[in-house]
Motif scaffolding. Sequence first.
Motif, short mmCIF file in Angstrom:
data_model
loop_
_atom_site.label_atom_id
_atom_site.label_comp_id
_atom_site.label_asym_id
_atom_site.label_seq_id
_atom_site.Cartn_x
_atom_site.Cartn_y
_atom_site.Cartn_z
N MET A 227 -34.31 23.39 -12.46
CA MET A 227 -35.19 22.22 -12.53
C MET A 227 -35.56 21.80 -11.11
O MET A 227 -34.74 21.88 -10.22
CB MET A 227 -34.47 21.09 -13.23
N PRO A 228 -36.77 21.32 -10.94
CA PRO A 228 -37.17 20.85 -9.61
C PRO A 228 -36.25 19.74 -9.13
O PRO A 228 -35.66 19.00 -9.93
CB PRO A 228 -38.58 20.33 -9.83
N LYS A 229 -36.15 19.64 -7.82
CA LYS A 229 -35.33 18.61 -7.19
C LYS A 229 -36.17 17.86 -6.18
O LYS A 229 -37.20 18.35 -5.72
CB LYS A 229 -34.16 19.24 -6.43
N ASP B 203 -35.40 24.25 -7.25
CA ASP B 203 -33.96 24.31 -7.04
C ASP B 203 -33.53 25.77 -6.83
O ASP B 203 -34.36 26.69 -6.89
CB ASP B 203 -33.20 23.63 -8.18
N HIS B 204 -32.25 25.97 -6.59
CA HIS B 204 -31.73 27.30 -6.27
C HIS B 204 -32.02 28.31 -7.37
O HIS B 204 -32.45 29.44 -7.09
CB HIS B 204 -30.22 27.22 -6.01
N SER B 205 -31.81 27.95 -8.62
CA SER B 205 -32.03 28.91 -9.71
C SER B 205 -33.50 29.29 -9.82
O SER B 205 -33.82 30.44 -10.13
CB SER B 205 -31.50 28.37 -11.04
N GLN B 206 -34.40 28.35 -9.56
CA GLN B 206 -35.82 28.67 -9.59
C GLN B 206 -36.19 29.62 -8.44
O GLN B 206 -36.99 30.54 -8.61
CB GLN B 206 -36.67 27.39 -9.49
N ILE B 207 -35.60 29.41 -7.27
CA ILE B 207 -35.85 30.30 -6.13
C ILE B 207 -35.41 31.72 -6.46
O ILE B 207 -36.14 32.69 -6.23
CB ILE B 207 -35.17 29.77 -4.85
#
Length: 161
Positions: free
Chosen positions: A1-3, A77-81
Amino acid sequence: MPKSNSSLSNQDPFIMNEDTVNIAVVDFLKSKGFNCEPPLTGRQHGVDVKASKGNIKVFVESKGSQKNSAIDDEVFDHSQIVNHIARQIHTLIKYATQYGEKNNIFVLANPDIQRIKSEYHRIDKMVEKMQFVFMWIQQDHNVVVESPEGLEDQLYDLALL
């Protein structure tokens, strides 16, 4: 999710969306004498940036640190990257299969942000084996090119290094 960038313990020094990355890449390639098609914007599908110089074609798959429609402070977030990196590599493998003539160049383009760069450096040896080039977009939109071993001469000849 975006942060929210401001909520990160190590905030990104700048935020850049994919459209901005594409424009910076096109400007860079044009400055090096490449002919460029208009870059993709928004949710368009296909090669983000296509360029050519002589008999050499360049295919670029770009990502940003935020989505194109994000609010100012919102970042991936990290998972999206990690997901974006996997999708970039998958997409370039498809392009290399489809457009894999000998002299063609395949590029991963991203903002030069440590959170993104550190994830790439975890897999850079395998990406180098695929002969993919990295373009890191700076806050001022300058482009830093990292060449896999074996492509340096070609990239120097094209004025990319």
